[in-house]
Design a protein around this motif. Structure first.
Motif, PDB file in Angstrom:
ATOM      1  N   ILE A  58      34.572   6.745 -82.703  1.00 58.07           N
ATOM      2  CA  ILE A  58      34.045   5.454 -82.615  1.00 58.07           C
ATOM      3  C   ILE A  58      32.108   5.624 -83.573  1.00 58.07           C
ATOM      4  CG2 ILE A  58      33.243   3.494 -82.303  1.00 58.07           C
ATOM      5  CD1 ILE A  58      35.744   3.571 -80.444  1.00 58.07           C
ATOM      6  N   PRO A  59      31.975   5.464 -84.486  1.00 59.89           N
ATOM      7  CA  PRO A  59      30.211   5.614 -85.251  1.00 59.89           C
ATOM      8  C   PRO A  59      29.422   4.609 -84.744  1.00 59.89           C
ATOM      9  CG  PRO A  59      31.824   3.935 -87.183  1.00 59.89           C
ATOM     10  CD  PRO A  59      33.052   4.412 -85.291  1.00 59.89           C
ATOM     11  N   ASP A  60      28.413   6.009 -84.643  1.00 59.33           N
ATOM     12  CA  ASP A  60      27.014   5.361 -83.568  1.00 59.33           C
ATOM     13  C   ASP A  60      26.616   3.972 -84.709  1.00 59.33           C
ATOM     14  OD1 ASP A  60      25.040   4.235 -82.391  1.00 59.33           O
ATOM     15  OD2 ASP A  60      24.299   6.289 -82.942  1.00 59.33           O
ATOM     16  N   PRO A  61      27.089   3.138 -84.402  1.00 60.08           N
ATOM     17  CA  PRO A  61      25.850   1.885 -85.333  1.00 60.08           C
ATOM     18  C   PRO A  61      24.634   1.254 -84.968  1.00 60.08           C
ATOM     19  CG  PRO A  61      27.087   0.613 -83.120  1.00 60.08           C
ATOM     20  CD  PRO A  61      26.970   2.401 -83.272  1.00 60.08           C
ATOM     21  N   ILE A  62      23.979   2.197 -84.210  1.00 61.30           N
ATOM     22  CA  ILE A  62      22.245   1.938 -83.778  1.00 61.30           C
ATOM     23  C   ILE A  62      21.880   3.318 -84.884  1.00 61.30           C
ATOM     24  CG2 ILE A  62      20.571   1.670 -82.428  1.00 61.30           C
ATOM     25  CD1 ILE A  62      21.829   1.191 -80.253  1.00 61.30           C
ATOM     26  N   TRP A  63      22.359   4.321 -84.811  1.00 63.38           N
ATOM     27  CA  TRP A  63      21.251   5.379 -85.709  1.00 63.38           C
ATOM     28  C   TRP A  63      22.532   5.582 -86.364  1.00 63.38           C
ATOM     29  CZ3 TRP A  63      17.031   6.646 -87.200  1.00 63.38           C
ATOM     30  CH2 TRP A  63      16.678   8.135 -87.227  1.00 63.38           C
ATOM     31  N   GLY A  64      23.496   6.165 -85.739  1.00 62.59           N
ATOM     32  CA  GLY A  64      23.913   6.946 -87.157  1.00 62.59           C
ATOM     33  C   GLY A  64      24.607   6.245 -88.056  1.00 62.59           C
ATOM     34  N   GLY A  65      25.459   4.733 -87.506  1.00 60.60           N
ATOM     35  CA  GLY A  65      26.698   4.154 -88.611  1.00 60.60           C
ATOM     36  C   GLY A  65      24.958   3.544 -89.247  1.00 60.60           C
ATOM     37  N   THR A  66      24.460   2.934 -89.167  1.00 59.85           N
ATOM     38  CA  THR A  66      24.052   1.688 -90.084  1.00 59.85           C
ATOM     39  C   THR A  66      22.629   3.139 -90.692  1.00 59.85           C
ATOM     40  OG1 THR A  66      21.991   1.588 -87.948  1.00 59.85           O
ATOM     41  CG2 THR A  66      23.814   0.229 -88.744  1.00 59.85           C
ATOM     42  N   VAL A  67      21.828   3.738 -90.540  1.00 60.06           N
ATOM     43  CA  VAL A  67      21.200   4.536 -90.301  1.00 60.06           C
ATOM     44  C   VAL A  67      21.088   6.510 -91.046  1.00 60.06           C
ATOM     45  CG1 VAL A  67      18.058   4.703 -90.636  1.00 60.06           C
ATOM     46  CG2 VAL A  67      19.342   3.165 -89.602  1.00 60.06           C
ATOM     47  N   ARG A  68      20.884   7.066 -90.034  1.00 62.11           N
ATOM     48  CA  ARG A  68      20.695   8.843 -90.563  1.00 62.11           C
ATOM     49  C   ARG A  68      21.779   8.975 -90.757  1.00 62.11           C
ATOM     50  NH1 ARG A  68      20.471  13.147 -91.319  1.00 62.11           N
ATOM     51  NH2 ARG A  68      19.286  14.750 -90.816  1.00 62.11           N
ATOM     52  N   GLN A  69      22.712   8.521 -90.891  1.00 62.07           N
ATOM     53  CA  GLN A  69      24.685   9.853 -91.040  1.00 62.07           C
ATOM     54  C   GLN A  69      25.411   8.442 -91.751  1.00 62.07           C
ATOM     55  OE1 GLN A  69      26.162  11.163 -86.836  1.00 62.07           O
ATOM     56  NE2 GLN A  69      25.513  13.053 -87.560  1.00 62.07           N
ATOM     57  N   THR A  70      25.559   7.903 -91.638  1.00 63.09           N
ATOM     58  CA  THR A  70      26.750   6.739 -92.282  1.00 63.09           C
ATOM     59  C   THR A  70      25.855   6.397 -93.360  1.00 63.09           C
ATOM     60  OG1 THR A  70      28.097   6.896 -90.159  1.00 63.09           O
ATOM     61  CG2 THR A  70      28.548   5.754 -91.927  1.00 63.09           C
ATOM     62  N   GLY A  71      24.324   6.277 -92.925  1.00 60.10           N
ATOM     63  CA  GLY A  71      24.050   5.241 -93.646  1.00 60.10           C
ATOM     64  C   GLY A  71      24.570   4.177 -94.463  1.00 60.10           C
ATOM     65  N   TRP A  72      25.113   3.593 -93.686  1.00 62.95           N
ATOM     66  CA  TRP A  72      25.820   2.195 -94.507  1.00 62.95           C
ATOM     67  C   TRP A  72      24.224   1.032 -94.994  1.00 62.95           C
ATOM     68  CZ3 TRP A  72      29.532   3.938 -95.437  1.00 62.95           C
ATOM     69  CH2 TRP A  72      30.315   3.766 -95.902  1.00 62.95           C
ATOM     70  N   GLU A  73      23.385   1.225 -94.144  1.00 66.51           N
ATOM     71  CA  GLU A  73      22.813  -0.117 -94.543  1.00 66.51           C
ATOM     72  C   GLU A  73      21.034   0.287 -95.741  1.00 66.51           C
ATOM     73  OE1 GLU A  73      22.030  -2.873 -93.840  1.00 66.51           O
ATOM     74  OE2 GLU A  73      23.911  -3.716 -93.489  1.00 66.51           O
TER      75      GLU A  73
END
Length: 633
Positions: A58-73
């Motif tokens: 389950i992705p980390d929505p604070i750092w990994g998901g929105t920013v550093r890794q997945t980078g959706w934002e």
């Protein structure tokens, strides 16, 4: 071959929500020994560890998901990092500049990683059994199996959102003595996978509870989580990118089967609207509601409500949360967005287009001649929030949001603006372990306290504020722990309004649910009647309502990992994300030079970028795969 003779390397994952009452990060660790499946599923502790491993992607929505890794934002147009951070492994920074190929690395590794967890879920479902002597009951096993069905479906939605059609065999477990040709399968059409996920989530929801009374189970699957994942997926499936997109005609499997439905189906919007409405009704019946705090006058305090909905834990009264990880990497998120003058990395900002998207304090967009927006010059006096008193803690004097001498672009804006954007001369507070506050004005001019003109500085004159903790103190190393919210009720209201406007234009619910968001945010609500002190007139036609819904989504959901999917599903990404991006002049040493719209980055977004490519190495290994649309052109 009997399953008990298959040896596996068990992946044990310590997860606080299973083994203690505290909430902790998901930590992968492999055991040093090999165990048989029988040995694993004869121990309640090992069973729980296996299940925890199933949750671990389950992705980390604070750092990994929105920013550093997945980078959706970062891939969208809300969050902008220092471009020179790419040297530290920020994989998505080259992507936004057009440096993206079928061989590009991407840290989350969904293509291989998520199927591994789906396989673990299948092994769990097939092997778990009650262990009465060890305290594992039949009822608990039933819930655990439903949790795995939820996780499988959720991981498939992540794959769908990333790659579109994918190889799909949801119940398979690869045997040790597999034949390679049996694994070389092509993609399954998008709608077929959506149909399966829809059914899987609905069935899991019938078994799972709406919530848990035990705090240690926070984060484990519920029926509300099933409905939330389902509703978001169905909204995407109804949208122009995948609902009769003529550009995907001819994108077929190797044997000629269309991977996207070439015919528009208006009924998909009705299905999406029904799913969101059911989720709203079931969630509210279970006690979920928009998070609000009251001001000193007894009304909704928009500043504290919109700030703290991201900071207050669900078990401390935040009933807006529908699906959360017990913890996310809040430390890195807070550190990279904190100014360098206070010990932060100081280079994680927001775009000028997001600054422009926020409404004025009268609820009108800055493009409206009646909004009162002034772009240039400086305020001659302090600015107060006129919508009622607030406990807002950015400036200690209640209701004071901007100080005299603030660039007028930032004056008289709505509360959510001040909660999302740190701009030059904004008041900045920093807490420490003792809870004491100190404050000063941010200095973003070149050579100022917060702009050392390196990669750890606001590259376009802004830093990110939304979802950051105002008590953080990078200098002392203090960062307050908090949950990572993946789904919240506010998004569902907007999903419902959008799907309803597409399926049943003019339905009264559209403005009702849109206005619930605006009321909490402290801005005037919409009406099809005449404008007045409390309401703004909007024409009651589908296109006008579509416009205000999209404007509201941009503001309310900004930086939460949703914007990129929105731009893609609306087929707007190749327009919005292609071309110059603006900000203030990072090189400026004085007001005349700094305060001017300046191109800080030229982005490239090709038609192929709507989907992540299938890695070239995978295509070479599997002759039945086809590349994502336009990547091979």
């Amino acid at each position: 071959m009997k399953m008990k003779h298959i040896y596996i390397r068990s992946i044990f994952l310590f997860l606080g929500l299973f083994l203690s009452s505290s909430c902790s990060d998901y930590l992968d660790k492999e055991s040093d020994t090999e165990l048989t499946l029988d040995a694993v599923f004869q121990s309640k502790t090992k069973v729980e560890n296996w299940l925890a491993s199933c949750y671990s992607r389950i992705p980390d929505p604070i750092w990994g998901g929105t920013v550093r890794q997945t980078g959706w934002e970062i891939l969208a147009d809300d969050i902008t990092p220092s471009e020179r951070w790419r040297q530290y492994g920020w994989d998505v920074i080259p992507f936004i500049l057009g440096d993206w190929s079928v061989g590009s690395q991407w840290a989350p590794g969904y293509w291989n990683g998520l199927p591994q967890r789906i396989r673990e879920c299948n092994i769990f479902i097939q092997n778990v059994k009650p262990l009465p002597e060890d305290g594992l009951t039949q009822e608990e096993v039933k819930l655990m199996i439903a949790e795995c069905h939820f996780l499988k479906a959720y991981y498939y939605t992540l794959l769908l959102d990333t790659y579109g059609p994918i190889p799909f065999n949801p119940d398979a477990i690869t045997p040790v003595d597999y034949n390679l040709p049996d694994l070389q399968v092509g993609q399954t059409p998008y709608d077929e996978i959506v149909t399966w996920v829809d059914k899987e989530l609905r069935e899991a929801a019938l078994v799972l509870p709406t919530s848990y009374t035990e705090g240690r189970k926070f984060g484990r699957a519920t029926s509300i989580m099933c409905e939330a994942v389902r509703a978001r997926m169905l909204l995407f499936a109804a949208s122009p990118l995948v609902n009769g997109n003529p550009e995907y005609i001819g994108h077929n499997t190797k044997d000629g089967k269309p991977l996207f439905n070439p015919t528009y189906d208006a009924n998909k919007w009705r299905i999406a609207a029904d799913a969101s409405k059911k989720l709203i009704m079931d969630a509210e019946a279970a006690g979920h509601k928009l998070y609000t705090e009251l001001n000193t006058a007894g009304g909704i305090d928009p500043f504290m409500s919109c700030q703290n909905l991201h900071l207050v834990e669900a078990n401390n009264g935040n009933k807006e949360v529908l699906f959360a990880r017990p913890s996310g990497d809040y430390r890195e998120y807070d550190r990279h967005s904190a100014p360098s003058g206070n010990g932060g990395a100081g280079g994680l900002g927001v775009t000028q287009s997001l600054v422009d998207a926020f409404f004025m304090d009268n609820g009108l967009p800055i493009t409206d001649p009646s909004s009162g927006y002034v772009e240039t010059g400086f305020s001659s006096e302090d600015g107060f929030w006129t919508g009622g008193t607030t406990k807002y803690n950015a400036i200690k004097n209640a209701g004071l949001v901007t100080l005299a001498g603030t660039y007028r672009m930032y004056c008289n804006r709505e509360p959510r603006f001040y909660l999302a954007v740190n701009f030059d001369k904004a008041w900045y507070t920093e807490g420490d372990n003792a809870g004491k506050d100190n404050g000063r004005r941010l200095e973003f001019f070149n050579g100022g306290k917060d702009n050392n003109h390196t990669h750890d500085a606001p590259q376009n004159g802004y830093l990110l504020r939304k979802r950051t903790d105002p008590t953080r103190n990078p200098r002392s190393g203090y960062f307050a722990a908090r949950q990572g919210i993946l789904f919240r009720l506010g998004e569902v209201y907007l999903n419902y309004a959008e799907a309803l406007n597409e399926s049943d234009p003019g339905n009264a619910d559209i403005l009702i649910y849109l206005n619930k968001i605006r009321e909490r945010a402290g801005v005037r609500t919409y009406t099809i009647g005449a404008s007045d002190a409390l309401n703004i007139h909007v024409d009651n036609d589908q296109e006008s309502i579509r416009k205000i819904i999209r404007m509201e989504r941009r503001v309310e959901l900004c930086t939460e990992g949703i914007r990129y999917s929105d731009l893609r599903r609306w087929k707007l990404a190749e327009t919005v994300l292609n071309g110059p991006f603006y900000g203030m002049n990072y090189n400026g040493t004085n007001a005349n030079d700094f305060y001017k719209r300046t191109v800080y980055q030229n982005r490239v977004y090709k038609k192929s970028f709507y989907w992540f490519p299938v890695y070239l190495a995978e295509i070479e290994k599997n002759p039945n795969l086809v590349q994502a649309p336009f990547w091979d052109k």
